[in-house]
Motif scaffolding. Structure first.
Motif, PDB file in Angstrom:
ATOM      1  N   SER A 498       0.831  -1.205   0.000  1.00  0.00           N
ATOM      2  CA  SER A 498       0.000   0.000   0.000  1.00  0.00           C
ATOM      3  C   SER A 498       0.865   1.254   0.000  1.00  0.00           C
ATOM      4  O   SER A 498       0.605   2.212  -0.740  1.00  0.00           O
ATOM      5  N   ASP A 502       1.165   3.941  -3.099  1.00  0.00           N
ATOM      6  CA  ASP A 502       0.889   5.364  -2.871  1.00  0.00           C
ATOM      7  C   ASP A 502       2.061   6.250  -3.275  1.00  0.00           C
ATOM      8  O   ASP A 502       1.875   7.441  -3.550  1.00  0.00           O
ATOM      9  N   ASN A 503       3.264   5.686  -3.301  1.00  0.00           N
ATOM     10  CA  ASN A 503       4.441   6.471  -3.694  1.00  0.00           C
ATOM     11  C   ASN A 503       4.422   6.840  -5.173  1.00  0.00           C
ATOM     12  O   ASN A 503       5.087   7.787  -5.587  1.00  0.00           O
ATOM     13  N   SER A 506       0.589   8.355 -10.169  1.00  0.00           N
ATOM     14  CA  SER A 506      -0.719   7.935 -10.676  1.00  0.00           C
ATOM     15  C   SER A 506      -0.583   6.562 -11.324  1.00  0.00           C
ATOM     16  O   SER A 506       0.325   6.336 -12.120  1.00  0.00           O
ATOM     17  N   ARG A 510      -5.093   1.377  -9.753  1.00  0.00           N
ATOM     18  CA  ARG A 510      -4.777   1.525  -8.336  1.00  0.00           C
ATOM     19  C   ARG A 510      -5.740   0.759  -7.430  1.00  0.00           C
ATOM     20  O   ARG A 510      -5.341   0.207  -6.403  1.00  0.00           O
TER      21      ARG A 510
END
Length: 682
Positions: A498, A502-503, A506, A510
């Motif tokens: 996760s 998130d790093n 885009s 996702r």
């Protein structure tokens, strides 16, 4: 039946050294498979392979196929005459030559005959040709005006069955009995009378060691002897040994020397240059330090070996000079100064530059180190510098040195030792069975790098498909699992995935990304446990729970594997399957409390008491991850579970009693699900 030895040899231009061994094995396997399919018996099989030849020697080959009995059932005797005549024609006889047989369905026409076996000599050409056509050759070539295609131009063909030539033409060559000796020492034809003299006649007078394994063993012993002369230990890489074996027909080991000033360059760079470019073996002294010597394998017996040695020394000198120049030039710029330049290198068009990847690795590595109670700043620093050595001249020239050179340059820059070690450890394990990173920053960066790649590629819908895995995601996943399990790290993969996802700025896919990547990674455990001799059912019983901590997953698997050895295992696995089916059929999900006032039968009261006792006992064991002890404790339930199913009707007429018994079974099942779904065993 008479038997004869068979020899086939195909003479060529120098074959690709890295493919020689596999070509030889495939050639032999193709011929022997064809003989088996044809029903021809044979004895021992010996492969021969050298730079200019592929050969197979088969002993005690039957001179013909065994006769074969043929029987065909035809139409009923009541069938039309034309049908009977048609069947007879298909068998090559007339209708009056057919016999009649009684069956449980009535009387039928039948054909029986004995098919005489074909002569082996008539079958061998097609078997050899088929084997050659099936060789694992990625790209075949043509030469001259010929339309023939093979991996290299072909020059002669030997095919002997006993003392007779097998007359045929293959790859444009007419089979004969003449092979050829060494290209330089005996560049002449050698006429063979019988297959059995192939090996000896090639060695003398031909000066060719055609036996690949014997040649390999000789080279190894020669190199080791050269090491002993230096009071050193020869370093014999297996892949290099295979390649050198495939390059020589009459190997002679010679040892040369290079200037000691080159030893100031990291040994890995010198070894890479000697091994990759020149096919030299290197030597280490008694302290494990590289000596300024090398051993090369020459394909001739030189009248003046010193001249050959000096020639090799002249060749290696500029190679090592280049390495020394690159090393000195690279040291003039720090790794930190190269970080900004990573912005000009694209990692993947949808995932940004290598700079972007380094920043993500740094961030994730720091968080991993923090979770492990280690120095977060060192891990972040190691991650930021991790890809900078890709911009050095040394790594550009010797790509296999990435990481190793980062370690040396980091030390030169005055970086923390663990940060420097992490530059190399980030790539560990590089292959199956390779060593794992040791330092905390190295462990953190190695995991972070792989998780960043996995989430990134899955996040842009580019997971591995079939045999295609251009970013080696399967290897990356297995590497993470190995590091976490073998280093006993209590890390939650879903949590780390996760953070890694998130790093990325885009990602097109996702939603649910963590679960997709986690499922992919946990599936890598399957082959791991199969290699360890653990049944797939054991793996699947744990996978059903989808534990996201690899170390916890591994402990559960080992506990279930131990549980299977207990006498109670089969009965409890069957009972769990029965419980699962009942609960599913009744639509029961989750665990409910049992109303003890509704327990009427002695067997259900006994089971309820034991379940309550186990719940109390197992709570601390589950919390501590002591799964083997938990299952050993649960094994004591077998008698109570058996009594319950023997004496109690679960689906009672009274709705409250039925639901209470279902609640009791749901509690029973939940106890086992604290470790695995053992209903999947057996």
């Amino acid at each position: 039946m008479a038997q004869h030895d068979f020899l086939v040899e195909l003479g060529t231009e120098e074959l690709p050294p890295k493919a020689l061994k596999s070509l030889s094995e495939a050639f032999s396997n193709g011929i022997t498979s064809g003989l088996k399919e044809a029903g021809i018996e044979f004895g021992d099989v010996k492969n021969y392979a050298s730079p200019r030849r592929l050969a197979v020697l088969i002993s005690a080959l039957d001179e013909k196929q065994a006769d074969r009995a043929i029987e065909k059932r035809g139409p009923s005797v009541k069938a039309p005459e034309k049908a009977v005549e048609g069947f007879a024609r298909s068998c090559g006889v007339s209708a009056d030559q057919l016999e009649k047989i009684d069956t449980d369905k009535g009387e039928y026409y039948n054909f029986r005959a004995t098919e005489e076996g074909k002569a082996t000599a008539s079958l061998l050409p097609s078997l050899v040709e088929q084997s050659l056509n099936k060789l694992p050759i990625p790209k075949r070539m043509r030469w001259g005006a010929s339309r023939v295609e093979f991996v290299r131009p072909v020059h002669w063909l030997v095919m002997l069955l006993g003392d007779e030539v097998v007359e045929c033409e293959i790859l444009g060559l007419t089979a004969g009995r003449k092979t050829r000796g060494h290209r330089f020492h005996y560049n002449q034809d050698i006429e063979l009378i019988a297959p059995s003299e192939y090996h000896s006649r090639l060695e003398n007078p031909g000066m060719v060691m055609a036996d690949y394994d014997a040649r390999k063993a000789l080279i190894k012993s020669q190199v080791e002897e050269e090491g002993r002369k230096l009071n050193a230990t020869a370093q014999i890489d297996e892949d290099l040994l295979d390649e050198v074996t495939a390059l020589n027909e009459w190997p002679i080991a010679l040892t040369g020397r290079f200037e000691e000033r080159f030893l100031e360059v990291p040994a890995e760079a010198l070894v890479s240059s000697m091994k990759e470019h020149q096919k030299y073996f290197h030597h280490l002294d008694q302290n494990g330090n590289l000596l300024p010597n090398f051993t090369t394998i020459c394909n001739i017996v030189s009248k003046d070996p010193q001249q050959v040695i000096e020639g090799n020394e002249k060749v290696i000198r500029p190679r090592l000079s280049d390495a020394a120049f690159f090393f000195e030039t690279d040291k003039k710029s720090t790794l930190e100064s190269r970080v900004e330049k990573l912005k000009s290198v694209v990692f993947q068009k949808d995932l940004g530059t290598v700079y972007d990847k380094a920043a993500r690795i740094s961030s994730l590595a720091g968080k991993i180190a923090n979770k492990l109670g280690e120095d977060q700043s060192k891990a972040e620093r190691a991650g930021l510098l991790a890809k900078t050595d890709l911009l050095t001249d040394m790594v550009f020239e010797f790509t296999d040195l990435q990481g190793l050179m980062g370690y040396h340059y980091a030390l030169n820059d005055g970086e923390d030792k663990d940060v420097a070690l992490a530059q190399n450890e980030q790539y560990m394990p590089r292959f199956a069975g390779d060593e794992l990173p040791q330092t905390a920053p190295g462990i953190a960066v190695a995991i972070a790098d792989r998780l960043d790649t996995l989430t990134g590629l899955f996040g842009i819908n580019q997971p591995p498909t079939g045999s295609k895995d251009p970013f080696a995601l399967r290897r990356a996943a297995l590497g993470v699992l190995r590091i976490i399990v073998e280093r006993n790290l209590d890390l939650d993969l879903r949590e780390l995935l996760s953070i890694a996802a998130d790093n990325h700025n885009s990602l097109a896919a996702r939603d649910g990304l963590e679960d997709k990547v986690l499922e992919f990674m946990l599936e890598r455990f399957r082959a791991w446990y199969e290699d360890a001799g653990i049944n797939a059912e054991v793996f699947l019983s744990v996978l059903a729970l989808k534990p996201s901590r690899p170390l916890d997953f591994d402990r559960r698997v080992k506990a279930v594997n131990h549980f299977r050895t207990l006498a109670e295992a089969d009965a409890l696995a069957a009972a769990n399957k029965r419980v699962s089916n009942i609960l599913n059929k009744q639509g029961v999900s989750g665990v409910s409390e049992v109303d003890t006032s509704l327990l009427a039968e002695p067997a259900e009261k006994a089971l309820a008491a034991e379940i309550e006792s186990q719940r109390t006992k197992l709570a601390p064991l589950f919390a501590a991850g002591q799964y083997q002890e938990s299952l050993e404790s649960l094994a004591a339930l077998r008698a109570s579970v058996d009594d319950f199913f023997d004496q109690v009707m679960v689906v009672a007429d009274d709705e409250a009693v039925k639901n209470n018994r279902l609640a009791l079974l749901s509690q029973l099942r939940s106890l086992f699900l604290g470790v695995a779904d053992i209903s999947l065993l057996g």
